[in-house]
Design an enzyme around this catalytic site. Sequence first.
Site, PDB file in Angstrom:
ATOM      1  N   ASN A   1       0.866  -1.171   0.000  1.00  6.97           N
ATOM      2  CA  ASN A   1       0.000   0.000   0.000  1.00  6.97           C
ATOM      3  C   ASN A   1       0.914   1.237   0.000  1.00  6.97           C
ATOM      4  O   ASN A   1       2.149   1.115  -0.023  1.00  6.97           O
ATOM      5  CB  ASN A   1      -0.977  -0.018   1.184  1.00  6.97           C
TER       6      ASN A   1
ATOM      7  N   ALA B   1     -16.803   0.077   4.871  1.00 13.41           N
ATOM      8  CA  ALA B   1     -15.539   0.407   5.526  1.00 13.41           C
ATOM      9  C   ALA B   1     -14.426  -0.549   5.088  1.00 13.41           C
ATOM     10  O   ALA B   1     -14.679  -1.580   4.463  1.00 13.41           O
ATOM     11  CB  ALA B   1     -15.720   0.333   7.037  1.00 13.41           C
TER      12      ALA B   1
ATOM     13  N   ASP C   1      -5.040  -9.596   1.462  1.00  8.72           N
ATOM     14  CA  ASP C   1      -4.725 -11.008   1.246  1.00  8.72           C
ATOM     15  C   ASP C   1      -5.508 -11.575   0.063  1.00  8.72           C
ATOM     16  O   ASP C   1      -4.979 -12.385  -0.709  1.00  8.72           O
ATOM     17  CB  ASP C   1      -5.019 -11.816   2.507  1.00  8.72           C
TER      18      ASP C   1
END
Length: 274
Positions: free
Chosen positions: A145, A213, A220
């Site tokens: 990320n 959310a 994964d």
Amino acid sequence: MSHNNQNKIAVINDFCGFGRCSISVSLPIISAMRIQCCPLPTSIFSNHTGFDSFSYTDFTDQMSAYIEEWAKLNLHFDGILTGFLSSPRQISIVKFFFEHFKREDTVTVVDPVMGDYGKLYPTYSPELAEQMISLVPYADILTPNLTEACILTGSIYKEDMSGGELEELCAKLSSMGPERIVISGLDRGDRFENFVYESGSAPVIIGEGKVGACRSGTGDVFSSIIAAAAVNGSTFTASVRHATSFIAKVLHRTVEMNIPETDGLCFEEFLTEI
């Protein structure tokens, strides 16, 4: 008779009994994509650390003997996928695994699970983050990320990086080894985007609208599809597009079913379509 007549991916990650993350995600997804998933646990959790309490067993002391048995069987892996690692010692064990099992045609996917929102996870030490950098040269595909991409390159975290800044960040990562990089889960208001970088090609942005959310285990699901698609011969951009659209579909269904956020993605609802 050979044990190597079917494609196999070794998944080096923790095992979580409840909460849909890590090996408990990778095993069904990779299997559904017609590849044998061979898990190597780094630790074992009753349920993931997002719950108020959990049981935890470190597997470090067993990992080397586990690997030795695989070596005795002369196993060949078409892919290797790494995820959560809990100590510098585990980094060394994973390096040994790469050096022993990574062949020229083995696709190695490193998911550097370290942090989010500009910070390391509470369980992650600066020493461990520094050691994670040493795994990057082994990666053919890297799936950080934005926080993890910044940590790995020593760059200042900025949530709203431009396309040019993201490309520069990926170029730094690529200079360390991997030719294919996707910076995942970029928050763009009402959308999440993935920035796809391949050495020698123009970057591509692949996104979907936000649904509910953030949920444990989404990364994964993403990295498992990327790894299996690579072994199956898909192009990198196509694999990211596949993972992104699958996760969006699953998120819609997960919200419809009123699944608690801690319980992850109910990917089982669409596993036969993957």
